[in-house]
Design an enzyme around this catalytic site. Structure first.
Site, PDB file in Angstrom:
ATOM      1  CG  LEU A  51      -1.850  -1.254   1.309  1.00 28.89           C
ATOM      2  CD1 LEU A  51      -2.701  -1.183   2.571  1.00 28.89           C
ATOM      3  CD2 LEU A  51      -2.730  -1.384   0.069  1.00 28.89           C
ATOM      4  CG  ASP A  52       3.174   4.243  -3.182  1.00 28.15           C
ATOM      5  OD1 ASP A  52       4.379   4.166  -2.890  1.00 28.15           O
ATOM      6  OD2 ASP A  52       2.652   5.261  -3.688  1.00 28.15           O
TER       7      ASP A  52
END
Length: 570
Positions: free
Chosen positions: A229-230
């Site tokens: 999850l950037d």
């Protein structure tokens, strides 16, 4: 009749969408049911055999071949089962930021290959995909429909009043927070945390949440064991706050966790939050309801600091403070990545003089420094842009000494509790690509070189080359780690204070009896020392009986002979 799934979802949905909770909850259940019918595989939890190679889809190039196929053939020829997982950095169509401005979440960049190429990789390796879901490219279909005035997309992005006060908002880059956009409805100022080509999504709109949940489900269906999850800490925006780590952001991740646990149990969500340690580990939630892994951001700068000062004190003190959150969580450890070496994670760990020392060293080594806007007109170092090979180098050292330091740094990475991620350019000892920085003006390009596969194969086949020495040294460590259950991600960890020049950690697996003493020499000295340990060094094969000798930048895994064999761990 009570619906356990609805009971899991409802409190989270109620927090995020209080006026539409029932409607949104049912829509998410429908999405889950649709993917459950496809019977996605159940994934296992991690153990000491897990190691992740981090690479762009086109780091390795061969003329006339799609890069994802080139990557597959290189892995099968040179890596085999040395690593079991591959993190393919954003491999979707994009318009900027080397992939992190995604134009279409559901397609593979045709310049790299297609979903069939991903399937070939997934047949041999576990995969990690990037969910770049804080923002999307201004050239995406969603944004183009917004600009055109399509009512279905009018609330997909965050319109803001430029007259408001945004000084409290955390800024990762020294760029404007709001970007004016000419739409069919006139000029609108939109929230752009990272750049004017990366338009932040509006998660207050449940349609956005549902669309992104569908994307995550697709990734799991296409073989993603890990989903990164950037920049997830920026997800929810609330004026007059920092817009970081808000309760709604945590609730959104917990919602994603419920969905993944129900459509592909065991899929591992990893949060990428380049922030101080306390904020970083908050994404574990209660240990069972949020991220299963978080990036261990303090590790790269602290290991760098330790080698440059030849002193383990700060690294040992920090590592000694770590403790497991639960048996269902662990750290994602890394030393280098496609980005730089983050400076925010060492706030409170290194003093300003020590931070300045890292910055000065980076510049001396022909690296670059990227800054963030503090909101008061000042800037602070945000990250060091430099390859890890050059980051550890000191004036007057030979290439062999630098190579040994890089190998030993990875020994630390492989010794600590957690799952190791090895950046492909560290595996090959790549030096700073200054020409790429000068040609593009993008600091991060210094550590994103493209490599000709044939040239690389020739270098790796030559035992005299530095690339070959580093590749062999690191891959041999990875192979040896697999055979030691004491190095499982959740085996006990105890930091030992033996000598400031030595980083020492004792690992113990209570399930198997596996017991390993990990010793690392941070200096150019040869060190004789007495240890309260008997066993065999798994690297050299030599017996250790209360006394050992650490060569210059040397390392040892001294394994006790008491381990129970042939037993599944963790």
């Amino acid at each position: 009749m009570r619906n356990p799934l609805a009971e899991q979802l409802h409190p989270l949905v109620k927090l995020l969408y209080p006026n539409r909770a029932e409607e949104v909850c049912q829509a998410i259940i429908n999405l889950i049911v649709s993917y459950q019918s496809r019977h996605l595989p159940t994934q296992r939890w991690v153990n000491q055999r897990d190691a992740v190679l981090i690479t762009y889809g086109d780091t390795l190039l061969r003329e006339g071949q799609k890069p994802l196929r080139t990557l597959y053939y290189f892995l099968t020829e040179f890596m085999g089962d040395i690593i079991n997982s591959v993190h393919i950095l954003p491999c979707f169509p994009y318009t900027s930021d080397d992939g992190f401005s995604v134009a279409d979440y559901k397609q593979i960049n045709p310049e790299l290959g297609d979903w069939d190429d991903i399937a070939v990789l997934a047949s041999e390796y576990d995969l990690m995909f990037d969910a770049v879901i804080n923002h999307i490219s201004r050239w995406s279909y969603w944004f183009r429909r917004y600009v055109a005035g399509d009512p279905d997309y009018q609330d997909f992005f965050i319109e803001a009043d430029p007259k408001q006060d945004y000084s409290s908002v955390t800024r990762p880059r020294a760029l404007p927070l709001l970007t004016p956009v000419d739409t069919s409805n006139g000029i609108r100022h939109l929230w752009t945390t990272f750049s004017d080509d990366q338009i932040d999504l509006n998660y207050r709109n449940p349609k956005v949440m549902l669309a992104i949940l569908d994307v995550l489900c697709l990734y799991a269906e296409q073989g993603a064991r890990f989903i990164r999850l950037d920049a997830i800490g920026f997800l929810w925006k609330e004026l007059s706050t920092t817009c970081m780590h808000l309760p709604e952001t945590h609730a959104a991740i917990q919602l994603m966790r419920v969905v993944m646990d129900n459509i592909a149990p065991g899929t591992i969500l990893i949060t990428e939050t380049n922030v101080p340690h306390k904020d970083n580990i908050s994404y574990f939630g209660n240990g069972y309801n949020e991220a299963k892994m978080v990036y261990q951001f303090p590790l790269p700068p602290l290991v760098m600091h330790s080698f440059l000062t030849r002193n383990s004190d700060v690294l040992s003190r920090w590592a000694g403070s770590l403790s497991p959150i639960s048996k269902a969580t662990t750290f994602f450890n890394f030393l280098a990545s496609h980005d730089g070496i983050g400076m925010r994670p060492v706030e409170g760990l290194l003093n300003q003089e020590q931070i300045n020392g890292l910055v000065d060293h980076c510049i001396e080594q022909n690296g670059r420094v990227s800054y963030r806007d503090n909101g008061d007109g000042t800037r602070s170092p945000y990250e060091l842009n430099i390859t890890y090979f050059d980051a550890l180098g000191l004036e007057g050292e030979t290439e062999q000494q630098k190579a040994q330091k890089l190998i030993t740094a990875h020994f630390i990475l492989l010794s600590l509790a957690g799952v190791p991620g090895i950046y492909i350019h560290s595996l090959f000892g790549t030096a700073n690509d200054v020409k790429a920085v000068e040609a593009t003006g993008i600091n991060r390009r210094i550590n994103r070189s493209k490599l000709n596969t044939q040239t690389l194969k020739e270098e790796l086949s030559n035992p005299e080359s530095i690339r070959s020495q580093i590749f062999k040294g690191i891959t041999q460590l990875i192979q040896k780690r697999k055979r030691m259950s004491a190095l499982a991600p959740q085996a006990d960890q105890k930091i030992l204070l033996i000598d400031p020049r030595i980083f020492a950690v004792e690992r113990y697996n209570s399930q198997t009896g596996g017991h390993v003493l990990c010793l690392c020499n941070l200096s150019n000295d040869v060190i004789e020392l007495t240890v309260d340990f008997v066993g065999r060094d798994m690297i050299s094969g030599k017996r250790v009986n209360f006394h050992t000798r650490l060569e210059s930048y040397g390392c040892q895994w001294i394994k006790s002979p008491n381990e129970i064999q042939h037993r599944t761990v963790w």
